[in-house]
Structure formats: structure tokens, C-alpha cells
Design an enzyme around this catalytic site. Structure first.
Site, short mmCIF file in Angstrom:
data_model
loop_
_atom_site.label_atom_id
_atom_site.label_comp_id
_atom_site.label_asym_id
_atom_site.label_seq_id
_atom_site.Cartn_x
_atom_site.Cartn_y
_atom_site.Cartn_z
N LYS A 25 -2.12 -4.92 1.86
CA LYS A 25 -1.54 -6.14 2.40
C LYS A 25 -0.18 -5.89 3.04
O LYS A 25 0.31 -6.69 3.82
CB LYS A 25 -1.48 -7.27 1.36
N LYS A 64 -5.86 3.54 2.25
CA LYS A 64 -6.27 2.29 1.60
C LYS A 64 -5.92 1.08 2.46
O LYS A 64 -4.86 1.06 3.08
CB LYS A 64 -5.53 2.20 0.25
N LYS A 71 5.88 4.40 -2.75
CA LYS A 71 6.77 3.29 -2.39
C LYS A 71 8.20 3.77 -2.16
O LYS A 71 8.92 3.20 -1.35
CB LYS A 71 6.71 2.18 -3.45
#
Ligand code: TYM
Length: 330
Positions: free
Chosen positions: A199, A196, A114
Site C-alpha cells: 500500500k 510485494k 523500512k
């Protein structure tokens, strides 16, 4: 008499449109423990570690609760609540943060990922995120945490924090176990089956969203990246087909062998269409119920209020125990 009921807790961030990864890897398994005391949380405090548009955060918080309900979680049989409405989460996170090492948090792969994705906003919350997650879990003396494979490292940290705390202050916090499903633990992106399904992926064709209409699901499945072969089986270089097999098997309950036999010699086109139709059909009742719940804001507010009160009751018990053990004046 001691209360021996098992405690199950999990949470989902309201940080984007939920995908079939969230549903097959986690939410589907929330119903797997009907006899446990169950807590399912909308982790809105976690979501603000990356910038959120306030109106979107508010809407998605309601949407996530509506999805829990639409997936069959019954608010009279489990505690459905919004994290920020139970202040004990943030308070315990501070206390546990003082028992978490800088080095441990630096090793978290999600933090590293992130920080790369949001290089302009590597805030302290992003770094201490796993401590808040440990607080979510430990606050309810949780035995079992159903999650996807990507949460394994965070879960391990929560266990370490609990063990460390118990080591210093004596038995206080239950050391939780993860429940990571054998099939569906890591649903991959449709456009890059080595990554992966997420969202927050900016490419809408990479993910199947729980609320996608059937024609959209069908189109995305037909376009899913696969290899140049034609056999429906798992194997080296067949990540795309493997991922579609996993999605199909999660929806139908069939095994690899059954799927391979069913589609033997029929080619990728037929298989992809079958996956699309099966997923669309699997999600239809969820989507329909979701829209019904979203049309009844008063009911959602009532659920949130009831959930927050119930969660706070259990959370308070652990928090007071932790504070007492640490020497705070009650
Ligand atoms: P979040 O919101 O990213 O995802 C919610 C759940 O969905 C699972 N998941 C997947 N499973 C399989 N394949 C995928 N592609 C996939 N993508 C997501 C996640 O593993 C998760 O179970 N930190 C957590 C939220 C959280 C939490 C907690 C979870 C906060 N506090 C306490 C458990 C207990 C997260 O970001 O999940």
C-alpha cells in the site's frame, strides 16, 4: 469451567489505501473462523512509526474500520477495534520490550527495509515495532493469527517472546500460531512481479486497491508486467503470470489446472482482461458497502466505542496477570 473457545486476532495498519494483497492475503481469511472469539484491530499505533499526516491518519482509521465491515466482519460476532483506544497495547509492549533482545529486533527484515526507505527517520518505534505487534497478539491469549507471508518473521518473534516469558514466570501467555493462506500469501506488484504489492508503493499502477473503480482495475491488469511468452502456467521467469493466476484463483476458487485449461491457447491479452473483470466484480460489493459505511460516521464511532470496550475487557485480564507475575504491586 475452562473457556476452550479458540482466539483469532489480526490487524491492519491504516497507513495507506488497502490493496488486494491485504484483502486476499489477510482480510479474506478473517471470516474463516466463525466459531472462534475474533479480534480485528486497526493498528494505528503501528502506522506512526513512519510520518503520517494527522488528518490522513484519522480518515484512514475510519476507512479501515469501514473496510472491515464492508468485507463482512460483523461487530456483533467479532471485536473490531482501534489499537490506540485500548491503552493496554502500549503498556504490554513496554513490559514485553524488557524481554526482547536488541539482536532479535536487529534481525527483522522489515526493519531493515523500512530503515532504507525512510533513512531520514529511523526512529526507535520503527525498531521496537515487532514488540508492539507481539503485545497486540499476546494480550488476547491468541491461538491463531491470519496474516500474509510478510508477517511470518514478526509472528515468530511473538512466539519467542511468549515462550521466553513463560519460561521465566510460568505459563502466562498463549503461544500463537500463524495462519498463512496457501494461495494469496504474497501478492506481487503488477509492475514488478518480484516485489510485494504494497500500500505504500509510490507507483499507483503497481497495486490494485480495494477501492479502485472497475475501469481502473481493468486498465491496471491489462498493463501488468508479464513475460514474452503466451502460456498461462506457472514456471521460471513467469512471475507476472503466476501473480495474475494467484489473484484470479483467490477470487474464483479455481485451481492452477482449471485456470490453465480455461485459458489454454487464448493468450495473455484475454487472460489479463478476465483477471481485471473478475477482480472488479469480486470487489464491487465491498466497494459499495464501504461507501455506505463511510457515509455513516455516527455508526462507525459507535462501533469503535463498543469494540474498544470489549477489547479492553479481555486485554485487562492478561495485562493484570502479566504485571502480577512480574512483581508489580496491583
Ligand atoms: P499490514 O498493514 O502491512 O498488512 C495487513 C495484512 O495484509 C497482509 N499483506 C499481504 N498479504 C499478501 N500479499 C501482499 N502483497 C500483502 N501485503 C500485505 C499482511 O501480511 C497483513 O496480514 N504488522 C502488520 C499489522 C499488525 C498485525 C498485528 C498483524 C499489527 N499488529 C497483530 C497481525 C497481528 C502489518 O504491518 O500489516
Amino acid at each position: 469451567m475452562l473457556d476452550q473457545q479458540q482466539v483469532v486476532l489480526s490487524a491492519v495498519q491504516p497507513s495507506g489505501n488497502l490493496t488486494v494483497g491485504n484483502s486476499l492475503g489477510a482480510i479474506k481469511n478473517f471470516s474463516a473462523f466463525p466459531d472462534a472469539r475474533r479480534f480485528f484491530c486497526v493498528a494505528d499505533l503501528h502506522a506512526v512509526t513512519v510520518r503520517q499526516v494527522p488528518a490522513d491518519l484519522r480518515r484512514r482509521t475510519y476507512e479501515t474500520l469501514a473496510l472491515y465491515l464492508a468485507c463482512g466482519l460483523d461487530p456483533s460476532a467479532c471485536v473490531l477495534f482501534v489499537q490506540s483506544q485500548v491503552p493496554a497495547h502500549a503498556e504490554l509492549a513496554w513490559l514485553l520490550g524488557c524481554h526482547t533482545m536488541f539482536g532479535e529486533l536487529s534481525r527483522m527484515t522489515q526493519f531493515k527495509d523500512k530503515s532504507q526507505k525512510h533513512a531520514d527517520n529511523i526512529n526507535a518505534g520503527l525498531f521496537t515495532y515487532p514488540v508492539l505487534m507481539a503485545a497486540d497478539i499476546l494480550l488476547y491469549q491468541t491461538d491463531l493469527v491470519p496474516v500474509g507471508a510478510d508477517q511470518k518473521q514478526h509472528l515468530e518473534l511473538a512466539r519467542n517472546i511468549a515462550q521466553r516469558f513463560n519460561g521465566v514466570f510460568g505459563d502466562t501467555l498463549t503461544v500463537p500460531e500463524g495462519y498463512i493462506p496457501p494461495t494469496g500469501r504474497k501478492i506481487m506488484s503488477l509492475s514488478d512481479p518480484t516485489a510485494k504489492m504494497s500500500k505504500s508503493d509510490p507507483n499507483p499502477n503497481a497495486s490494485l486497491f480495494i477501492l479502485d473503480e472497475p475501469d481502473v482495475i481493468l486498465r491496471k491488469c491489462k498493463r501488468a508486467v508479464t513475460d514474452s511468452g503466451n502460456e498461462i502456467r506457472r514456471g521460471e521467469g513467469k512471475e507476472g503470470i503466476e501473480n495474475l493466476m494467484t489473484i484470479y484463483e483467490c477470487c474464483t476458487g479455481q485451481s492452477d489446472e482449471e485456470v490453465a485449461a480455461l485459458f489454454d491457447g487464448r493468450g495473455y491479452g484475454v487472460f489479463k482482461e478476465a483477471v481485471g473483470e473478475t477482480v472488479a466484480e469480486h470487489l464491487r460489493p465491498v466497494r459499495e458497502a464501504f461507501h455506505r459505511y463511510m457515509g455513516d460516521r455516527a455508526y462507525l464511532d459507535e462501533c469503535m466505542k463498543k469494540g474498544a470496550e470489549e477489547a479492553a475487557y479481555y486485554a485487562r485480564k492478561t495485562l493484570s496477570k502479566v504485571k502480577r507475575k512480574m512483581g508489580f504491586v496491583g
